[in-house]
Design a protein around this motif. Sequence first.
Motif, mmCIF file in Angstrom:
data_model
loop_
_atom_site.group_PDB
_atom_site.id
_atom_site.type_symbol
_atom_site.label_atom_id
_atom_site.label_comp_id
_atom_site.label_asym_id
_atom_site.label_seq_id
_atom_site.Cartn_x
_atom_site.Cartn_y
_atom_site.Cartn_z
ATOM 1 N N ARG A 23 -2.108 4.215 2.115
ATOM 2 C CA ARG A 23 -2.362 4.309 3.549
ATOM 3 C C ARG A 23 -1.542 5.461 4.101
ATOM 4 O O ARG A 23 -0.359 5.605 3.801
ATOM 5 N N MET A 24 -2.213 6.278 4.911
ATOM 6 C CA MET A 24 -1.535 7.360 5.618
ATOM 7 C C MET A 24 -1.539 7.039 7.102
ATOM 8 O O MET A 24 -2.568 6.639 7.656
ATOM 9 N N LEU A 25 -0.376 7.219 7.718
ATOM 10 C CA LEU A 25 -0.258 7.105 9.168
ATOM 11 C C LEU A 25 -0.034 8.501 9.719
ATOM 12 O O LEU A 25 0.726 9.282 9.139
ATOM 13 N N VAL A 26 -0.694 8.796 10.821
ATOM 14 C CA VAL A 26 -0.528 10.092 11.482
ATOM 15 C C VAL A 26 -0.089 9.799 12.910
ATOM 16 O O VAL A 26 -0.853 9.234 13.702
ATOM 17 N N PHE A 27 1.148 10.160 13.227
ATOM 18 C CA PHE A 27 1.699 9.948 14.563
ATOM 19 C C PHE A 27 1.619 11.273 15.319
ATOM 20 O O PHE A 27 1.995 12.322 14.784
ATOM 21 N N PHE A 28 1.156 11.217 16.568
ATOM 22 C CA PHE A 28 1.071 12.469 17.314
ATOM 23 C C PHE A 28 1.027 12.241 18.810
ATOM 24 O O PHE A 28 0.691 11.157 19.293
ATOM 25 N N VAL A 34 2.788 14.102 12.728
ATOM 26 C CA VAL A 34 3.582 13.726 11.566
ATOM 27 C C VAL A 34 2.696 12.876 10.654
ATOM 28 O O VAL A 34 2.179 11.837 11.074
ATOM 29 N N PHE A 35 2.503 13.336 9.412
ATOM 30 C CA PHE A 35 1.670 12.663 8.429
ATOM 31 C C PHE A 35 2.579 11.909 7.460
ATOM 32 O O PHE A 35 3.454 12.515 6.843
ATOM 33 N N VAL A 36 2.377 10.586 7.335
ATOM 34 C CA VAL A 36 3.271 9.750 6.558
ATOM 35 C C VAL A 36 2.467 8.911 5.561
ATOM 36 O O VAL A 36 1.627 8.110 5.983
ATOM 37 N N TRP A 37 2.717 9.100 4.267
ATOM 38 C CA TRP A 37 2.160 8.187 3.268
ATOM 39 C C TRP A 37 2.981 6.912 3.313
ATOM 40 O O TRP A 37 4.216 6.966 3.374
ATOM 41 N N THR A 38 2.339 5.760 3.230
ATOM 42 C CA THR A 38 3.057 4.492 3.210
ATOM 43 C C THR A 38 2.723 3.737 1.939
ATOM 44 O O THR A 38 1.664 3.940 1.338
ATOM 45 N N ASP A 39 3.626 2.886 1.531
ATOM 46 C CA ASP A 39 3.413 1.983 0.403
ATOM 47 C C ASP A 39 3.766 0.579 0.886
ATOM 48 O O ASP A 39 4.774 0.393 1.582
ATOM 49 N N PRO A 40 2.970 -0.422 0.521
ATOM 50 C CA PRO A 40 3.247 -1.775 0.972
ATOM 51 C C PRO A 40 4.523 -2.331 0.352
ATOM 52 O O PRO A 40 4.880 -1.994 -0.768
ATOM 53 N N VAL A 41 5.173 -3.170 1.097
ATOM 54 C CA VAL A 41 6.325 -3.913 0.623
ATOM 55 C C VAL A 41 5.870 -5.370 0.557
ATOM 56 O O VAL A 41 5.489 -5.951 1.574
ATOM 57 N N GLY A 42 5.851 -5.942 -0.608
ATOM 58 C CA GLY A 42 5.379 -7.309 -0.752
ATOM 59 C C GLY A 42 3.910 -7.344 -1.115
ATOM 60 O O GLY A 42 3.278 -6.309 -1.314
ATOM 61 N N PRO A 43 3.354 -8.548 -1.163
ATOM 62 C CA PRO A 43 1.951 -8.703 -1.584
ATOM 63 C C PRO A 43 0.980 -8.144 -0.552
ATOM 64 O O PRO A 43 1.290 -8.084 0.633
ATOM 65 N N ALA A 44 -0.187 -7.752 -1.040
ATOM 66 C CA ALA A 44 -1.242 -7.248 -0.158
ATOM 67 C C ALA A 44 -1.794 -8.407 0.663
ATOM 68 O O ALA A 44 -1.639 -9.580 0.311
#
Length: 105
Positions: free
Chosen positions: A3-8, A94-104
């Motif tokens: 998942r990518m988040l883009v804040f602007f 700002v483009f941010v790749w995210t990784d989950p913490v815990g189960p999906a």
Amino acid sequence: MRRMLVFFNLKSGADVAAYEAWANDVDIPTVRNLPSVAGFTVHKCAEALGDAQMPHDYVEIIDVKDVDGFFEDISTEAMKAVAAQFAEFTDDPVFVWTDPVGPAD
């Protein structure tokens, strides 16, 4: 899946209605149709809790099912044109790749 988040924020003087119309008419359908993308939404930041100042006007959430394919998809002339239009409205996204913490979910 990543998942990518883009804040602007929008540029000073940018027309909010014009940006939101462009997002709905161009950005959202174009990105959703990329083969590497599983989902894409744009959210207007409504309010911060407590006395916190809102750091951004908007956030995009892009669910990417194929990261290599995503970079191929965004390198096309069509996506370069969409990115150029996005840059006309936005100020230092700002483009941010995210990784989950815990189960999906």
